[in-house]
Design a protein around this motif. Structure first.
Motif, PDB file in Angstrom:
ATOM      1  N   THR A  24     -15.672  12.132 -11.350  1.00 55.87           N
ATOM      2  CA  THR A  24     -16.029  13.410 -11.960  1.00 55.87           C
ATOM      3  C   THR A  24     -16.604  14.362 -10.920  1.00 55.87           C
ATOM      4  N   GLU A  25     -17.471  13.838 -10.069  1.00 57.55           N
ATOM      5  CA  GLU A  25     -18.154  14.655  -9.060  1.00 57.55           C
ATOM      6  C   GLU A  25     -17.203  15.163  -7.976  1.00 57.55           C
ATOM      7  N   ALA A  26     -16.302  14.317  -7.523  1.00 57.44           N
ATOM      8  CA  ALA A  26     -15.418  14.662  -6.404  1.00 57.44           C
ATOM      9  C   ALA A  26     -13.998  14.178  -6.677  1.00 57.44           C
ATOM     10  N   PRO A  27     -13.343  14.720  -7.701  1.00 57.04           N
ATOM     11  CA  PRO A  27     -12.044  14.189  -8.118  1.00 57.04           C
ATOM     12  C   PRO A  27     -10.931  14.305  -7.070  1.00 57.04           C
ATOM     13  N   ASP A  28     -11.064  15.237  -6.155  1.00 57.05           N
ATOM     14  CA  ASP A  28     -10.019  15.446  -5.149  1.00 57.05           C
ATOM     15  C   ASP A  28     -10.425  14.961  -3.760  1.00 57.05           C
ATOM     16  N   ASP A  29     -11.558  14.304  -3.656  1.00 59.39           N
ATOM     17  CA  ASP A  29     -12.072  13.867  -2.358  1.00 59.39           C
ATOM     18  C   ASP A  29     -11.853  12.362  -2.183  1.00 59.39           C
ATOM     19  N   ALA A  30     -10.650  12.017  -1.750  1.00 60.70           N
ATOM     20  CA  ALA A  30     -10.289  10.605  -1.590  1.00 60.70           C
ATOM     21  C   ALA A  30     -11.218   9.889  -0.613  1.00 60.70           C
ATOM     22  N   THR A  31     -11.657  10.578   0.424  1.00 59.61           N
ATOM     23  CA  THR A  31     -12.543   9.959   1.414  1.00 59.61           C
ATOM     24  C   THR A  31     -13.851   9.521   0.773  1.00 59.61           C
ATOM     25  N   SER A  32     -14.420  10.367  -0.072  1.00 61.19           N
ATOM     26  CA  SER A  32     -15.669  10.004  -0.744  1.00 61.19           C
ATOM     27  C   SER A  32     -15.469   8.853  -1.711  1.00 61.19           C
ATOM     28  N   ILE A  33     -14.359   8.853  -2.433  1.00 58.93           N
ATOM     29  CA  ILE A  33     -14.088   7.778  -3.380  1.00 58.93           C
ATOM     30  C   ILE A  33     -13.951   6.448  -2.641  1.00 58.93           C
ATOM     31  N   VAL A  34     -13.238   6.449  -1.513  1.00 59.45           N
ATOM     32  CA  VAL A  34     -13.083   5.222  -0.721  1.00 59.45           C
ATOM     33  C   VAL A  34     -14.437   4.778  -0.178  1.00 59.45           C
ATOM     34  N   GLU A  58     -12.070  -9.015   7.021  1.00 60.89           N
ATOM     35  CA  GLU A  58     -11.877  -8.018   8.075  1.00 60.89           C
ATOM     36  C   GLU A  58     -10.959  -6.884   7.615  1.00 60.89           C
ATOM     37  N   SER A  59      -9.837  -7.229   6.972  1.00 61.25           N
ATOM     38  CA  SER A  59      -8.922  -6.173   6.541  1.00 61.25           C
ATOM     39  C   SER A  59      -9.554  -5.310   5.454  1.00 61.25           C
ATOM     40  N   LEU A  60     -10.322  -5.921   4.553  1.00 60.08           N
ATOM     41  CA  LEU A  60     -10.992  -5.143   3.518  1.00 60.08           C
ATOM     42  C   LEU A  60     -12.056  -4.247   4.132  1.00 60.08           C
ATOM     43  N   ASN A  61     -12.822  -4.781   5.044  1.00 66.98           N
ATOM     44  CA  ASN A  61     -13.852  -3.996   5.709  1.00 66.98           C
ATOM     45  C   ASN A  61     -13.230  -2.810   6.435  1.00 66.98           C
ATOM     46  N   ASN A  62     -12.117  -3.031   7.131  1.00 62.92           N
ATOM     47  CA  ASN A  62     -11.431  -1.946   7.836  1.00 62.92           C
ATOM     48  C   ASN A  62     -10.883  -0.903   6.863  1.00 62.92           C
ATOM     49  N   ALA A  63     -10.280  -1.359   5.772  1.00 65.38           N
ATOM     50  CA  ALA A  63      -9.689  -0.442   4.793  1.00 65.38           C
ATOM     51  C   ALA A  63     -10.742   0.460   4.162  1.00 65.38           C
ATOM     52  N   ASN A  67     -13.350   5.340   8.619  1.00 66.02           N
ATOM     53  CA  ASN A  67     -12.039   5.817   9.057  1.00 66.02           C
ATOM     54  C   ASN A  67     -10.891   5.100   8.353  1.00 66.02           C
ATOM     55  N   GLY A  68     -11.215   4.294   7.367  1.00 67.77           N
ATOM     56  CA  GLY A  68     -10.198   3.532   6.653  1.00 67.77           C
ATOM     57  C   GLY A  68      -9.333   4.428   5.777  1.00 67.77           C
ATOM     58  N   ASP A  69      -8.151   3.953   5.526  1.00 67.28           N
ATOM     59  CA  ASP A  69      -7.207   4.662   4.661  1.00 67.28           C
ATOM     60  C   ASP A  69      -6.459   3.600   3.868  1.00 67.28           C
ATOM     61  N   PRO A  70      -7.128   3.022   2.859  1.00 68.53           N
ATOM     62  CA  PRO A  70      -6.527   1.895   2.156  1.00 68.53           C
ATOM     63  C   PRO A  70      -5.300   2.317   1.348  1.00 68.53           C
ATOM     64  N   SER A  71      -4.376   1.391   1.231  1.00 65.90           N
ATOM     65  CA  SER A  71      -3.220   1.644   0.364  1.00 65.90           C
ATOM     66  C   SER A  71      -3.704   1.643  -1.082  1.00 65.90           C
ATOM     67  N   PHE A  72      -2.901   2.219  -1.959  1.00 67.69           N
ATOM     68  CA  PHE A  72      -3.253   2.222  -3.370  1.00 67.69           C
ATOM     69  C   PHE A  72      -3.286   0.788  -3.893  1.00 67.69           C
ATOM     70  N   ALA A  73      -2.412  -0.055  -3.365  1.00 66.53           N
ATOM     71  CA  ALA A  73      -2.399  -1.466  -3.768  1.00 66.53           C
ATOM     72  C   ALA A  73      -3.734  -2.121  -3.438  1.00 66.53           C
ATOM     73  N   THR A  74      -4.305  -1.802  -2.291  1.00 70.65           N
ATOM     74  CA  THR A  74      -5.600  -2.352  -1.910  1.00 70.65           C
ATOM     75  C   THR A  74      -6.690  -1.856  -2.848  1.00 70.65           C
ATOM     76  N   VAL A  75      -6.662  -0.581  -3.176  1.00 74.79           N
ATOM     77  CA  VAL A  75      -7.651  -0.018  -4.100  1.00 74.79           C
ATOM     78  C   VAL A  75      -7.568  -0.733  -5.444  1.00 74.79           C
ATOM     79  N   LEU A  76      -6.361  -0.959  -5.940  1.00 77.49           N
ATOM     80  CA  LEU A  76      -6.195  -1.658  -7.213  1.00 77.49           C
ATOM     81  C   LEU A  76      -6.695  -3.098  -7.144  1.00 77.49           C
ATOM     82  N   LYS A  77      -6.433  -3.787  -6.031  1.00 77.66           N
ATOM     83  CA  LYS A  77      -6.916  -5.162  -5.865  1.00 77.66           C
ATOM     84  C   LYS A  77      -8.434  -5.213  -5.846  1.00 77.66           C
TER      85      LYS A  77
END
Length: 91
Positions: A24-34, A58-63, A67-77
């Motif tokens: 709600t606060e930052a709906p378009d700010d993917a960086t903040s959500i991640v 390690e991969s989760l920590n990096n994602a 500076n991470g940019d996780p895939s949508f699949a990672t976010v869902l997992k």
């Protein structure tokens, strides 16, 4: 007493409410959500969340790093591992 995110996010319902507040606060700010997803993951224990998500620590920590940019699949997992689901509603 210092603020502890882990103490505030004990249940999937509390995690969902926290995430929804950020959506709600930052709906378009993917960086903040991640970043918030990373904070929740660390508060719950990155080893435990990584294992439940079927990812290496390690991969989760990096994602979920700054500076991470996780895939949508990672976010869902990660969401599933935290006991929450993402859903859509009409804008």
């Amino acid at each position: 007493m210092p603020y502890s995110l882990a103490e505030q996010l004990r249940t999937p319902e509390e995690i969902a409410a926290y995430l929804n507040a950020w959506f709600t606060e930052a709906p378009d700010d993917a960086t903040s959500i991640v970043r918030v997803l990373g904070e929740i993951t660390h508060a719950k224990g990155i080893e435990q969340v990584a294992r439940a998500a079927g990812l290496s620590r390690e991969s989760l920590n990096n994602a979920l790093s700054e500076n991470g940019d996780p895939s949508f699949a990672t976010v869902l997992k990660v969401a599933r591992a935290l006991g929450v689901r993402l859903h859509a509603e009409a804008a």
